[in-house]
Design a protein around this motif. Structure first.
Motif, PDB file in Angstrom:
ATOM      1  N   ALA A   1     -99.227 -86.742 -58.718  1.00 30.69           N
ATOM      2  CA  ALA A   1    -100.523 -87.015 -59.052  1.00 30.69           C
ATOM      3  C   ALA A   1    -101.252 -87.621 -57.717  1.00 30.69           C
ATOM      4  O   ALA A   1    -102.502 -86.838 -57.454  1.00 30.69           O
ATOM      5  CB  ALA A   1    -101.150 -87.991 -60.265  1.00 30.69           C
ATOM      6  N   TYR A   2    -101.056 -88.562 -57.330  1.00 31.41           N
ATOM      7  CA  TYR A   2    -101.415 -89.045 -56.008  1.00 31.41           C
ATOM      8  C   TYR A   2    -101.445 -88.006 -54.826  1.00 31.41           C
ATOM      9  O   TYR A   2    -102.742 -87.642 -54.352  1.00 31.41           O
ATOM     10  CB  TYR A   2    -100.760 -90.383 -55.334  1.00 31.41           C
ATOM     11  N   ILE A   3    -100.518 -87.193 -54.588  1.00 31.40           N
ATOM     12  CA  ILE A   3    -100.427 -86.136 -53.330  1.00 31.40           C
ATOM     13  C   ILE A   3    -101.519 -85.036 -53.985  1.00 31.40           C
ATOM     14  O   ILE A   3    -102.252 -84.492 -53.132  1.00 31.40           O
ATOM     15  CB  ILE A   3     -99.047 -85.402 -53.465  1.00 31.40           C
ATOM     16  N   PHE A   4    -101.256 -84.481 -55.369  1.00 34.19           N
ATOM     17  CA  PHE A   4    -102.151 -83.777 -55.986  1.00 34.19           C
ATOM     18  C   PHE A   4    -103.825 -83.870 -55.518  1.00 34.19           C
ATOM     19  O   PHE A   4    -104.554 -83.265 -55.264  1.00 34.19           O
ATOM     20  CB  PHE A   4    -101.946 -83.569 -57.289  1.00 34.19           C
ATOM     21  N   HIS A   5    -104.365 -85.313 -55.659  1.00 37.03           N
ATOM     22  CA  HIS A   5    -105.739 -85.596 -55.670  1.00 37.03           C
ATOM     23  C   HIS A   5    -106.126 -86.246 -54.325  1.00 37.03           C
ATOM     24  O   HIS A   5    -107.238 -86.386 -53.974  1.00 37.03           O
ATOM     25  CB  HIS A   5    -105.935 -86.633 -56.684  1.00 37.03           C
TER      26      HIS A   5
ATOM     27  N   ASN B   1    -105.104 -86.910 -47.113  1.00 40.74           N
ATOM     28  CA  ASN B   1    -104.303 -87.284 -46.053  1.00 40.74           C
ATOM     29  C   ASN B   1    -104.306 -88.803 -46.009  1.00 40.74           C
ATOM     30  O   ASN B   1    -104.940 -89.401 -46.825  1.00 40.74           O
ATOM     31  CB  ASN B   1    -104.502 -86.957 -44.848  1.00 40.74           C
ATOM     32  N   GLY B   2    -103.270 -89.482 -45.376  1.00 36.17           N
ATOM     33  CA  GLY B   2    -102.810 -90.805 -45.282  1.00 36.17           C
ATOM     34  C   GLY B   2    -104.031 -91.736 -44.884  1.00 36.17           C
ATOM     35  O   GLY B   2    -104.237 -92.712 -45.387  1.00 36.17           O
ATOM     36  N   GLU B   3    -104.811 -91.231 -43.799  1.00 36.27           N
ATOM     37  CA  GLU B   3    -105.658 -91.814 -43.154  1.00 36.27           C
ATOM     38  C   GLU B   3    -107.141 -92.136 -44.472  1.00 36.27           C
ATOM     39  O   GLU B   3    -107.623 -93.159 -44.259  1.00 36.27           O
ATOM     40  CB  GLU B   3    -106.370 -91.304 -41.976  1.00 36.27           C
ATOM     41  N   LYS B   4    -107.199 -91.121 -45.043  1.00 33.15           N
ATOM     42  CA  LYS B   4    -108.521 -91.118 -45.896  1.00 33.15           C
ATOM     43  C   LYS B   4    -108.003 -90.782 -47.403  1.00 33.15           C
ATOM     44  O   LYS B   4    -108.854 -90.894 -48.401  1.00 33.15           O
ATOM     45  CB  LYS B   4    -109.085 -89.921 -45.787  1.00 33.15           C
ATOM     46  N   ALA B   5    -106.739 -91.428 -47.638  1.00 30.93           N
ATOM     47  CA  ALA B   5    -106.216 -91.266 -49.041  1.00 30.93           C
ATOM     48  C   ALA B   5    -106.846 -92.484 -49.835  1.00 30.93           C
ATOM     49  O   ALA B   5    -107.102 -93.574 -49.293  1.00 30.93           O
ATOM     50  CB  ALA B   5    -104.750 -91.289 -49.320  1.00 30.93           C
ATOM     51  N   LYS B   6    -107.381 -92.221 -51.187  1.00 26.28           N
ATOM     52  CA  LYS B   6    -107.662 -93.161 -51.963  1.00 26.28           C
ATOM     53  C   LYS B   6    -107.073 -93.598 -52.818  1.00 26.28           C
ATOM     54  O   LYS B   6    -106.030 -93.214 -53.537  1.00 26.28           O
ATOM     55  CB  LYS B   6    -109.096 -92.491 -52.640  1.00 26.28           C
ATOM     56  N   GLY B   7    -107.313 -94.914 -53.129  1.00 27.30           N
ATOM     57  CA  GLY B   7    -106.314 -95.930 -54.151  1.00 27.30           C
ATOM     58  C   GLY B   7    -105.160 -96.218 -53.534  1.00 27.30           C
ATOM     59  O   GLY B   7    -104.655 -96.027 -52.610  1.00 27.30           O
TER      60      GLY B   7
ATOM     61  N   LYS C   1     -98.415 -93.761 -45.828  1.00 25.75           N
ATOM     62  CA  LYS C   1     -99.777 -93.248 -45.367  1.00 25.75           C
ATOM     63  C   LYS C   1     -99.119 -92.396 -44.065  1.00 25.75           C
ATOM     64  O   LYS C   1    -100.255 -91.944 -43.443  1.00 25.75           O
ATOM     65  CB  LYS C   1    -100.733 -94.016 -45.327  1.00 25.75           C
ATOM     66  N   LYS C   2     -97.990 -92.809 -43.651  1.00 33.75           N
ATOM     67  CA  LYS C   2     -97.685 -92.338 -42.269  1.00 33.75           C
ATOM     68  C   LYS C   2     -96.289 -91.592 -42.303  1.00 33.75           C
ATOM     69  O   LYS C   2     -95.496 -91.876 -43.010  1.00 33.75           O
ATOM     70  CB  LYS C   2     -97.764 -93.413 -41.226  1.00 33.75           C
ATOM     71  N   ASN C   3     -96.390 -90.563 -41.251  1.00 34.76           N
ATOM     72  CA  ASN C   3     -95.103 -89.887 -41.244  1.00 34.76           C
ATOM     73  C   ASN C   3     -94.235 -90.763 -40.463  1.00 34.76           C
ATOM     74  O   ASN C   3     -94.449 -91.706 -39.985  1.00 34.76           O
ATOM     75  CB  ASN C   3     -95.325 -88.553 -40.673  1.00 34.76           C
ATOM     76  N   ALA C   4     -92.744 -90.201 -40.265  1.00 35.65           N
ATOM     77  CA  ALA C   4     -91.786 -91.227 -39.423  1.00 35.65           C
ATOM     78  C   ALA C   4     -92.189 -91.196 -37.984  1.00 35.65           C
ATOM     79  O   ALA C   4     -91.915 -92.290 -37.270  1.00 35.65           O
ATOM     80  CB  ALA C   4     -90.397 -90.364 -39.494  1.00 35.65           C
ATOM     81  N   ASP C   5     -93.047 -90.355 -37.608  1.00 39.49           N
ATOM     82  CA  ASP C   5     -93.579 -90.296 -36.057  1.00 39.49           C
ATOM     83  C   ASP C   5     -94.911 -91.153 -36.016  1.00 39.49           C
ATOM     84  O   ASP C   5     -95.483 -91.149 -34.917  1.00 39.49           O
ATOM     85  CB  ASP C   5     -93.713 -89.067 -35.551  1.00 39.49           C
ATOM     86  N   GLY C   6     -95.187 -91.680 -37.100  1.00 43.58           N
ATOM     87  CA  GLY C   6     -96.575 -92.475 -37.069  1.00 43.58           C
ATOM     88  C   GLY C   6     -97.841 -91.672 -37.219  1.00 43.58           C
ATOM     89  O   GLY C   6     -98.942 -92.336 -37.362  1.00 43.58           O
ATOM     90  N   SER C   7     -97.642 -90.331 -37.271  1.00 41.31           N
ATOM     91  CA  SER C   7     -98.974 -89.500 -37.541  1.00 41.31           C
ATOM     92  C   SER C   7     -99.054 -90.008 -39.206  1.00 41.31           C
ATOM     93  O   SER C   7     -98.637 -90.075 -39.785  1.00 41.31           O
ATOM     94  CB  SER C   7     -98.709 -88.209 -37.286  1.00 41.31           C
ATOM     95  N   PRO C   8    -100.663 -89.651 -39.455  1.00 37.52           N
ATOM     96  CA  PRO C   8    -101.001 -89.505 -40.688  1.00 37.52           C
ATOM     97  C   PRO C   8    -100.342 -88.618 -41.867  1.00 37.52           C
ATOM     98  O   PRO C   8    -100.141 -87.404 -41.336  1.00 37.52           O
ATOM     99  CB  PRO C   8    -102.357 -89.047 -40.715  1.00 37.52           C
ATOM    100  N   LYS C   9     -99.758 -89.073 -42.826  1.00 39.99           N
ATOM    101  CA  LYS C   9     -99.052 -88.148 -43.705  1.00 39.99           C
ATOM    102  C   LYS C   9    -100.225 -87.212 -44.333  1.00 39.99           C
ATOM    103  O   LYS C   9    -101.251 -87.506 -44.973  1.00 39.99           O
ATOM    104  CB  LYS C   9     -98.483 -88.934 -44.842  1.00 39.99           C
ATOM    105  N   GLN C  10     -99.626 -85.906 -44.377  1.00 38.78           N
ATOM    106  CA  GLN C  10    -100.741 -84.899 -45.003  1.00 38.78           C
ATOM    107  C   GLN C  10    -100.207 -84.636 -46.678  1.00 38.78           C
ATOM    108  O   GLN C  10     -99.317 -84.506 -46.831  1.00 38.78           O
ATOM    109  CB  GLN C  10    -100.513 -83.433 -44.407  1.00 38.78           C
ATOM    110  N   TYR C  11    -101.266 -85.229 -47.424  1.00 40.39           N
ATOM    111  CA  TYR C  11    -101.172 -84.859 -48.924  1.00 40.39           C
ATOM    112  C   TYR C  11    -101.433 -83.417 -49.199  1.00 40.39           C
ATOM    113  O   TYR C  11    -101.899 -82.733 -48.484  1.00 40.39           O
ATOM    114  CB  TYR C  11    -101.723 -86.034 -49.691  1.00 40.39           C
ATOM    115  N   GLY C  12    -101.685 -83.232 -50.443  1.00 50.57           N
ATOM    116  CA  GLY C  12    -101.789 -81.947 -51.033  1.00 50.57           C
ATOM    117  C   GLY C  12    -103.227 -81.407 -51.130  1.00 50.57           C
ATOM    118  O   GLY C  12    -103.320 -80.213 -50.768  1.00 50.57           O
TER     119      GLY C  12
END
Length: 176
Positions: free
Chosen positions: A63-67, A70-76, A84-95
């Motif tokens: 549900a979190y990924i669906f809604h 990305n990690g920097e602006k992800a709500k809740g 919120k971060k990938n292994a390399d430190g970049s923001p995690k892209q959600y769906g």
């Protein structure tokens, strides 16, 4: 005379500087950049055993990924197992699936892709679709629709198998 001299000096300096700037202009080899950005061929996937679950943590991750975007602006708050971060430190892209699809509880639901509201009742219970169908659509929808606008999630590595299982579990779950 002074105007002419000033003008000719300005033009002359401009030409001199312009000729020196030509070495500073980047000229990337565009063909190799484009090749790097092209998707590979469509790929059919087999849904892993145990992929679909009614585990509340997996469904919460889906549900979190669906809604979220990305990690920097992800709500809740992040559900257990997400970062919120990938292994390399970049923001995690959600769906950001909700940009194109409607589903129960959606805020800003899209109307480009199919409406996924009551998916379990309409498609799973009736046998019209099954869980592997949903998994494949999220993993790489180009298998049966080469002109899809759906993101290519597993083939490109945007999501892991587990994340696609979580999203699939969320979509096919019975929501109260």
């Amino acid at each position: 005379m002074k105007r002419w001299l000033l003008l000719s000096t300005t033009i002359g300096l401009g030409v001199a500087f312009a000729s020196n700037l030509s070495d500073a202009i980047e000229r990337p080899e565009a063909a190799s950049i484009i090749q790097k950005d092209l998707f590979g061929p469509a790929k059919a996937y087999t849904m892993p055993a145990g992929c679909i679950t009614d585990d509340k943590d997996a469904i919460a991750r889906g549900a979190y990924i669906f809604h979220n975007l990305n990690g920097e602006k992800a709500k809740g708050d992040l559900p257990a197992g997400l970062t919120k971060k990938n292994a390399d430190g970049s923001p995690k892209q959600y769906g950001n699936c909700v940009a194109c699809h409607n589903i129960e509880g959606a805020k800003g639901a899209g109307n480009i892709g199919p409406d996924l509201t009551n998916y379990h009742a309409f498609f799973i219970e009736t046998g019209t679709r099954d869980n592997p169908f949903v998994y494949q659509k999220i993993a790489d929808a180009r298998v049966d629709n080469p002109n899809t606008h759906m993101t290519i999630n597993l083939t490109t590595g945007l999501f892991t198998e587990r994340e696609i299982c979580d999203i699939t579990s969320y979509i096919v779950s019975i929501k109260h």
